[in-house]
Design a protein around this motif. Structure first.
Motif, PDB file in Angstrom:
ATOM      1  N   LYS A 488      58.624  21.337 -14.071  1.00  0.00           N
ATOM      2  CA  LYS A 488      59.231  20.880 -12.822  1.00  0.00           C
ATOM      3  C   LYS A 488      60.739  20.606 -12.935  1.00  0.00           C
ATOM      4  N   ALA A 489      61.385  21.186 -13.972  1.00  0.00           N
ATOM      5  CA  ALA A 489      62.848  21.038 -14.066  1.00  0.00           C
ATOM      6  C   ALA A 489      63.470  21.775 -12.881  1.00  0.00           C
ATOM      7  N   TYR A 490      64.620  21.299 -12.431  1.00  0.00           N
ATOM      8  CA  TYR A 490      65.311  21.904 -11.286  1.00  0.00           C
ATOM      9  C   TYR A 490      66.197  23.058 -11.751  1.00  0.00           C
ATOM     10  N   MET A 491      66.399  24.006 -10.871  1.00  0.00           N
ATOM     11  CA  MET A 491      67.271  25.149 -11.167  1.00  0.00           C
ATOM     12  C   MET A 491      68.624  24.626 -11.663  1.00  0.00           C
ATOM     13  N   CYS A 492      69.122  25.238 -12.750  1.00  0.00           N
ATOM     14  CA  CYS A 492      70.403  24.783 -13.312  1.00  0.00           C
ATOM     15  C   CYS A 492      71.079  25.933 -14.044  1.00  0.00           C
ATOM     16  N   PRO A 493      72.311  25.766 -14.486  1.00  0.00           N
ATOM     17  CA  PRO A 493      73.061  26.872 -15.096  1.00  0.00           C
ATOM     18  C   PRO A 493      72.413  27.443 -16.361  1.00  0.00           C
ATOM     19  N   PHE A 494      71.488  26.701 -16.991  1.00  0.00           N
ATOM     20  CA  PHE A 494      70.935  27.185 -18.263  1.00  0.00           C
ATOM     21  C   PHE A 494      69.646  27.991 -18.096  1.00  0.00           C
ATOM     22  N   MET A 495      69.149  28.105 -16.875  1.00  0.00           N
ATOM     23  CA  MET A 495      67.948  28.904 -16.652  1.00  0.00           C
ATOM     24  C   MET A 495      68.309  30.390 -16.879  1.00  0.00           C
ATOM     25  N   GLN A 496      67.366  31.156 -17.453  1.00  0.00           N
ATOM     26  CA  GLN A 496      67.633  32.542 -17.809  1.00  0.00           C
ATOM     27  C   GLN A 496      66.886  33.472 -16.844  1.00  0.00           C
ATOM     28  N   PHE A 497      67.610  34.291 -16.094  1.00  0.00           N
ATOM     29  CA  PHE A 497      66.940  35.219 -15.167  1.00  0.00           C
ATOM     30  C   PHE A 497      66.557  36.492 -15.907  1.00  0.00           C
ATOM     31  N   ILE A 498      65.336  36.977 -15.656  1.00  0.00           N
ATOM     32  CA  ILE A 498      64.850  38.160 -16.366  1.00  0.00           C
ATOM     33  C   ILE A 498      64.227  39.133 -15.354  1.00  0.00           C
ATOM     34  N   GLU A 499      63.857  40.308 -15.858  1.00  0.00           N
ATOM     35  CA  GLU A 499      63.216  41.328 -15.021  1.00  0.00           C
ATOM     36  C   GLU A 499      64.025  41.611 -13.757  1.00  0.00           C
ATOM     37  N   GLY A 500      65.315  41.852 -13.962  1.00  0.00           N
ATOM     38  CA  GLY A 500      66.167  42.219 -12.828  1.00  0.00           C
ATOM     39  C   GLY A 500      66.369  41.091 -11.834  1.00  0.00           C
ATOM     40  N   GLY A 501      66.059  39.850 -12.247  1.00  0.00           N
ATOM     41  CA  GLY A 501      66.291  38.711 -11.355  1.00  0.00           C
ATOM     42  C   GLY A 501      65.041  38.277 -10.602  1.00  0.00           C
ATOM     43  N   ARG A 502      63.892  38.953 -10.883  1.00  0.00           N
ATOM     44  CA  ARG A 502      62.680  38.579 -10.141  1.00  0.00           C
ATOM     45  C   ARG A 502      62.010  37.331 -10.701  1.00  0.00           C
ATOM     46  N   ARG A 503      62.297  37.008 -11.967  1.00  0.00           N
ATOM     47  CA  ARG A 503      61.689  35.812 -12.550  1.00  0.00           C
ATOM     48  C   ARG A 503      62.754  35.067 -13.356  1.00  0.00           C
ATOM     49  N   PHE A 504      62.493  33.808 -13.655  1.00  0.00           N
ATOM     50  CA  PHE A 504      63.416  33.095 -14.550  1.00  0.00           C
ATOM     51  C   PHE A 504      62.630  32.339 -15.619  1.00  0.00           C
ATOM     52  N   GLN A 505      63.264  32.240 -16.793  1.00  0.00           N
ATOM     53  CA  GLN A 505      62.630  31.522 -17.890  1.00  0.00           C
ATOM     54  C   GLN A 505      63.259  30.136 -17.977  1.00  0.00           C
ATOM     55  N   CYS A 506      62.400  29.119 -18.009  1.00  0.00           N
ATOM     56  CA  CYS A 506      62.898  27.734 -18.006  1.00  0.00           C
ATOM     57  C   CYS A 506      63.577  27.409 -19.335  1.00  0.00           C
ATOM     58  N   CYS A 507      64.751  26.790 -19.259  1.00  0.00           N
ATOM     59  CA  CYS A 507      65.505  26.436 -20.469  1.00  0.00           C
ATOM     60  C   CYS A 507      64.940  25.171 -21.112  1.00  0.00           C
ATOM     61  N   PHE A 508      64.051  24.474 -20.408  1.00  0.00           N
ATOM     62  CA  PHE A 508      63.485  23.241 -20.960  1.00  0.00           C
ATOM     63  C   PHE A 508      62.147  23.490 -21.654  1.00  0.00           C
ATOM     64  N   CYS A 509      61.263  24.291 -20.996  1.00  0.00           N
ATOM     65  CA  CYS A 509      59.928  24.459 -21.572  1.00  0.00           C
ATOM     66  C   CYS A 509      59.576  25.924 -21.853  1.00  0.00           C
ATOM     67  N   SER A 510      60.518  26.836 -21.558  1.00  0.00           N
ATOM     68  CA  SER A 510      60.337  28.278 -21.808  1.00  0.00           C
ATOM     69  C   SER A 510      59.311  28.967 -20.919  1.00  0.00           C
ATOM     70  N   CYS A 511      58.758  28.275 -19.951  1.00  0.00           N
ATOM     71  CA  CYS A 511      57.773  28.885 -19.047  1.00  0.00           C
ATOM     72  C   CYS A 511      58.500  29.873 -18.105  1.00  0.00           C
ATOM     73  N   VAL A 512      57.825  30.969 -17.776  1.00  0.00           N
ATOM     74  CA  VAL A 512      58.434  31.949 -16.866  1.00  0.00           C
ATOM     75  C   VAL A 512      57.899  31.718 -15.447  1.00  0.00           C
ATOM     76  N   THR A 513      58.804  31.656 -14.461  1.00  0.00           N
ATOM     77  CA  THR A 513      58.430  31.372 -13.068  1.00  0.00           C
ATOM     78  C   THR A 513      58.961  32.474 -12.157  1.00  0.00           C
ATOM     79  N   GLU A 514      58.185  32.820 -11.131  1.00  0.00           N
ATOM     80  CA  GLU A 514      58.626  33.812 -10.141  1.00  0.00           C
ATOM     81  C   GLU A 514      59.794  33.227  -9.337  1.00  0.00           C
ATOM     82  N   VAL A 515      60.772  34.059  -9.037  1.00  0.00           N
ATOM     83  CA  VAL A 515      61.856  33.606  -8.157  1.00  0.00           C
ATOM     84  C   VAL A 515      61.344  33.761  -6.712  1.00  0.00           C
TER      85      VAL A 515
END
Length: 1153
Positions: A488-515
């Motif tokens: 439940k971390a909030y979007m921030c500059p350290f989040m990593q966008f992957i798969e052309g921007g369709r998903r992001f990997q959390c910088c806190f727990c490494s979980c991948v979430t759909e954008v």
């Protein structure tokens, strides 16, 4: 001892002293070392006139204040890698092939030379003469490239040798030592070690002033290097008996020594470059008093162009403390202003001012040879130990001009005392978050080993200067902020966008979430979203989200908050004029309630209650011609007798409110009721907010212990006899749990309580403050309130308190990346679980301090991240989320941890930790734990990061060199070591106050700012340079200002010129100045204007209006003033800075052995 060392720290009286246990002590019993020449000068004839000091008992080392078991410390700095003040076998026998010693001074081979006298013989100053001493041969040129010639050792330059093992070898390193960081020096050459064998052979008579008390700077690029202090000895003393040294810090030229090049204050750096370049020839002759000997500079890898701190030992310590330089001599640097150590022994009333110093250090004796009366005790020269003033000044000059750009991970910000601009480029500004270290250990073992607490001091709603942008408010519509699915971390500059921007990997727990589709955006060739710079949450460290209804209580948007003013109308409050004052002020103050940026009027509603033994509620509905009063006398079962008309809009009910405020003082003018209730007042406010279904704040103005029959009734339990016993902790605890339960109810409703106390006797702040403290409110205390002296302070505090930015019904959570987690929290709040910090109110001055612990390994590559999320209701009733992000480095080397610490933040954390500790442990246990933790921090540094050196030196990491002085201030504070005049209420008040202070406030609270007003430039806007907090720095002919965030003292010396007194106070003589003044008279002259503008400038910087106290020298108030001169011994038994430094050194040595 190095030549530049002008005096030798022998045992106080020439009696042999016991050695340190655990250190081997070579047999230097009382016999002089073979080959050591005796002085040609006669015996020393006693201390300087006017400074005779009583002789302490044998075996007592005066500068320590502790029995002389351990020798005092050497303060030299070193970089973490090299042999700093290597004091091991500095002086080996002369190498074969070296010319014979010039005057028979060489040591027998195989001897580790100690100071040139045997223990029993150690002298201060000039050695006792027996055989006439030879003068050094005439000046000889240097022959670059030849081996170092052993030097003829005139008695004035003692040889240096191994670690001082007993008090008297009290490292004379101090004298000749640089307090700077070590340089990467080669091992000492076999010869006399005055220079590398490849360099110039020093000639007797021309020695390098390797240390003579100068500080060596360090380079920023190298990272700060440690500081070490060779302690215990007087830094330079007069070399001729009975002859005072010049009060100047700078040596004067004397035949036989090359004087330092510039009188602007020299650093070791100002000597000619000595990489083989010939040195100027020197003339023979021992140095005269006050003069330093010059020579090749020591090698200085870490050089900064700005001046290193004078008594703060920064910078490379050139080689062994005792001045033998090994390693290639360094490049020269421009003269460093004002860093020489001050010569000890230049005393007399008139002292020449040094930059930022009140002048020479008075009061230390002069040293000399044995015969004759025993010399008075010597002590560490205060100018040779780290100076807070110098560190602050250096940081200002080095870091005040450039903006602090937050784009880089793990950057240590400028000090809180430096004015700097912040440019947010992805990490939160240090105004919002400061950490104890910006480089944290990768493993918990390493963290335990160092004992450096990992903590962040967070001030979520901090006020920014006008030049900086407030956090942007981002509105994602009904879907709300984008968050990680798992943590439940909030979007921030350290989040990593992957798969052309369709998903992001959390910088806190490494979980991948759909954008979410509405948030999708393409990535550029670097993997960054193309809208990166358009979205605050992707490019900035701090920003706000507009919260959706899901973030609101009961799933409905909140109403705007309310302010309820609750006024004590008992006899004391009415008689002192307080009730009338409050009512008058509220008439105008209600126009200044906080409002959102562009709103025309505040959305906050107001209500009024008065009380003594019963409560009076007022109906001020706009349709009424006159306010109506309703009395609730059943205080045991509190309820609000009216709903409609109690909380109103100020503009609509203006005339009714004005009429009420005129009537209250008249209604109670003849009251005889002295008893008050307290808990029912809070209950009434709480019930009113519940009925109105809103959050809000109660402003309670209260005067006495609530002894009337009612819930929360208290008894007077004040007992000074409990101090220093195991029961002392009860004085800080509430006397009943009633208020804790009440606080819990208030937090649930978002009812914050601000308390204004006006006690004439014990009031039990520890109990009354519970609700304020747990709801995130503020306490203000005006003991013995008097209208004429305290009115300004109270009204300023009230205005600021009512107007300042505040968030209601707040919940804060701190998330961290894998490997660490938040485990402990300090501040004014309530916690119902282990993660959420709940505050009914959070204002722009409050901080929450969070401690982190490892729960896994961290990696150097990914670093560590913190995200502080604060959910709150704004003063317009808008639900918002404020987010602050910070990235830190991680390290596998302890040196990296110690290079990136922030001492001010560390002290802020340690004070809060200790102040919480007194609730459950005896004060002595808390004090000992603090000392022990700091000793462990410094011992770990010494053992693992400093290059090997004598145990006689105290080596401090560069960025922690002020830890001992600041820690001593915490230990001497009223909470941990109260003087007889400190009341129990004062201690409870300070304890609660400090717990939510930010780093800038604790900095000035524990080490007050002392300014010489007479040195102020009336034509400029700047403040005069601060001086150190010690009576020795005050001159009778000057006026000083001391501020600590709560009080401003103006100290007037007895010899101040009549013109200055006339200009500042409007009276013609010192005797006519009134100590009762609470403000400075407004006089039309430049000095008066300047001083008043300084006072105004300081008032604006602090969150509370400081009380102005005029102190005349030798007046009874002077005792109170001296309590704040924190480098001196305190009346309550607190150690002086010098003594405490020695004590810390002893503790560190015990840990190391």
């Amino acid at each position: 001892m190095s030549v530049n060392q002008q005096a030798h720290a022998g045992p106080p009286y020439g009696q042999p002293q016991p050695g340190y246990q655990g250190y081997q002590q070579p047999a230097y019993g009382g016999q002089p070392l073979p080959g050591v020449p005796q002085s040609q000068y006669g015996a020393y004839n006693g201390p300087m006139p006017g400074y005779q000091q009583p002789v302490p008992p044998q075996g007592y080392f005066p500068s320590l204040g502790f029995p002389s078991k351990g020798s005092p410390v050497s303060l030299n700095s070193d970089t973490s890698s090299l042999a700093p003040n290597f004091i091991g076998s500095l002086r080996a026998p002369p190498t074969s092939g070296a010319p014979p010693p010039a005057s028979g001074a060489s040591l027998p081979s195989g001897h580790l030379a100690y100071s040139q006298f045997g223990h029993g013989d150690v002298q201060n100053g000039i050695p006792a003469s027996a055989a006439p001493m030879q003068r050094p041969p005439a000046s000889q040129p240097f022959l670059p490239g030849s081996a170092p010639t052993p030097v003829s050792q005139t008695a004035t330059f003692q040889q240096y040798g191994p670690p001082p093992a007993s008090v008297q070898q009290l490292s004379n390193h101090m004298a000749g030592m640089t307090i700077g960081s070590t340089t990467a020096s080669a091992p000492p050459p076999a010869g006399l070690g005055y220079g590398p064998s490849t360099s110039v052979p020093p000639v007797s008579g021309s020695f390098s002033a390797t240390g003579s008390g100068l500080y060596t700077p360090y380079t920023a690029s190298q990272g700060p290097s440690p500081t070490s202090v060779s302690q215990g000895l007087p830094l330079a003393q007069p070399l001729f008996p009975g002859q005072p040294m010049s009060t100047q810090r700078l040596p004067t030229q004397v035949p036989g020594f090359v004087p330092p090049p510039s009188s602007a204050g020299i650093g070791p750096s100002s000597y000619p470059p000595s990489t083989g370049a010939p040195r100027p020839p020197t003339m023979p002759g021992p140095p005269l008093p006050g003069q330093t000997v010059a020579g090749p500079p020591t090698s200085q890898p870490n050089h900064v162009s700005s001046p290193p701190p004078p008594s703060t030992m920064s910078g490379p310590h050139p080689g062994p403390p005792m001045s033998g330089l090994h390693g290639p001599p360094p490049p020269t640097h421009p003269p460093q202003p004002g860093y020489q150590m001050q010569q000890n022994g230049s005393f007399g009333q008139v002292r020449s001012p040094q930059p930022n110093y009140g002048g020479a250090y008075p009061g230390t004796p002069n040293y000399g040879s044995q015969p004759g009366p025993p010399p008075p005790p010597k002590r560490l020269d205060p100018d040779s130990i780290p100076s807070p003033i110098q560190v602050i000044e250096d940081d200002r000059s080095n870091r005040g001009s450039e903006p602090f750009v937050t784009g880089v991970r793990g950057q240590v910000p400028p000090l809180v005392t430096t004015n700097f601009l912040v440019k947010d480029q992805g990490n939160a500004s240090p105004r919002y978050i400061r950490c104890t270290s910006y480089n944290i250990p990768c493993t918990s073992d390493m963290a335990k080993q160092s004992q450096v607490p990992l903590a962040a001091v967070i001030k979520p709603l901090a006020t920014l200067p006008p030049e900086e942008t407030l956090p942007y408010l981002v509105d994602h519509g009904e879907s709300g902020p984008v968050r990680c699915n798992r943590c439940k971390a909030y979007m921030c500059p350290f989040m990593q966008f992957i798969e052309g921007g369709r998903r992001f990997q959390c910088c806190f727990c490494s979980c991948v979430t759909e954008v979410p589709p509405h948030y999708f955006q393409h990535l550029d060739h670097t993997g960054k979203r193309v809208d990166f710079y358009d979205r605050p949450e992707l490019s900035l460290g701090s920003y706000e989200f507009l919260a959706t209804v899901d973030y609101c209580k009961n799933n409905k948007f909140p109403s705007p908050p309310a302010f309820i003013f609750m006024i004590d109308v008992s006899y004391n409050a009415v008689k002192s004029g307080l009730v009338r004052l409050i009512c008058e002020e509220l008439k105008s103050l209600l126009d200044y309630l906080p409002r959102e940026g562009n709103m025309e009027e505040s959305a906050i509603r107001v209500g009024f209650v008065t009380y003594n033994k019963v409560l009076h509620f007022y109906n001020v509905k706009s349709s009424l011609a006159q306010p109506q009063m309703m009395v609730v006398s059943d205080v045991a079962d509190m309820f609000v007798p009216l709903l409609d008309g109690f909380l109103v809009n100020v503009n609509e009910s203006r005339t009714v409110i004005a009429s009420l405020l005129d009537q209250i003082p008249e209604m109670f003018a003849d009251t005889r009721e002295t008893e008050t209730v307290f808990a029912p007042v809070i209950q009434a406010g709480l019930e009113a907010l519940k009925a109105a279904e809103c959050a809000g704040k109660l402003f309670i103005f209260h005067t006495s212990l609530p002894i009337a029959e009612a819930p929360g009734k208290l008894k007077n339990r004040d007992d000074k006899k409990l101090i220093n016993t195991d029961k002392e902790k009860t004085l800080f605890q509430p006397q009943t749990s009633f208020y804790n339960n009440l606080a819990k109810d208030c937090v649930a409703q978002g009812c914050c309580v601000d308390l204004f106390l006006f006690p004439n006797q014990y009031l039990d702040v520890a109990t009354l403050g519970v609700v304020t403290y747990q709801t995130g409110g503020s306490i203000y205390k005006y003991a013995y309130f008097q209208l004429e002296t305290d009115q300004d302070r109270f009204l300023n505090d009230l205005r600021r308190d009512v107007q300042k930015e505040v968030g209601f019904d707040a919940v804060m959570r701190v998330r961290t990346s894998t490997g660490i987690r938040a485990t402990d929290f300090f501040g004014a709040f309530y916690m119902s679980n282990t993660t959420d910090v709940e505050m009914a109110g959070l204002d722009c001055d409050k901080t929450i301090t969070v401690e982190f612990k490892h729960d896994d390994k961290l990696s150097e590559d990914s670093g560590a991240l913190l995200q502080c999320a604060l959910l709150y209701t704004s003063c317009a009733g808008q639900r918002r989320l404020r987010i602050h992000n910070l990235s830190l480095n991680c390290c596998t080397q302890l040196a990296d941890l110690y290079r990136n610490c922030e001492t001010d933040t560390l002290i802020n954390y340690l004070a809060k930790y200790a102040y919480r500790g007194v609730l459950s442990s005896p004060v002595k246990t808390v004090r000992d734990a603090l000392i022990n933790q700091c000793a462990q921090i410094l011992a770990c540094y010494r053992k693992n990061c400093a290059s090997p050196s004598s145990a006689g030196q105290l080596i401090l990491p560069e960025c922690m060199k002020l830890l001992p002085v600041y820690l001593n201030c915490v230990l001497k504070s009223d909470v941990l070591q109260p003087g007889p005049e400190v009341t129990t209420d004062d201690r409870a008040y300070i304890r609660q106050l400090v717990t939510s202070m930010d780093v800038a406030e604790t900095n000035v609270f524990f080490y007050p700012r002392l300014l010489p007003l007479t040195k102020a430039d009336v034509d400029s806007d700047s403040l005069p340079a601060a001086i150190r907090n010690s009576e020795e720095r005050l001159s009778k002919g000057d006026i000083y200002l001391l501020e600590n965030g709560l009080n401003i003292f103006v100290w007037v010396g007895v010899n101040v010129q009549q013109g200055l007194i006339q200009n500042l106070f409007g009276v013609s003589s010192f005797g006519q100045i009134s100590s009762a003044l609470s403000t400075l008279p407004v006089l039309e002259n430049p000095f008066s204007k300047k001083v008043r503008s300084i006072v105004d400038m300081l008032q604006v910087q602090r969150s509370r209006y400081m009380k102005l106290i005029i102190v005349k020298q030798e007046d009874k108030l002077e005792m109170l003033f001296k309590h704040f001169l924190v480098e001196d011994k305190s009346l309550s038994g607190g150690a002086s800075y010098v003594d405490f430094l020695c004590h810390m050194h002893k503790e560190i040595r015990q840990l190391l052995s």
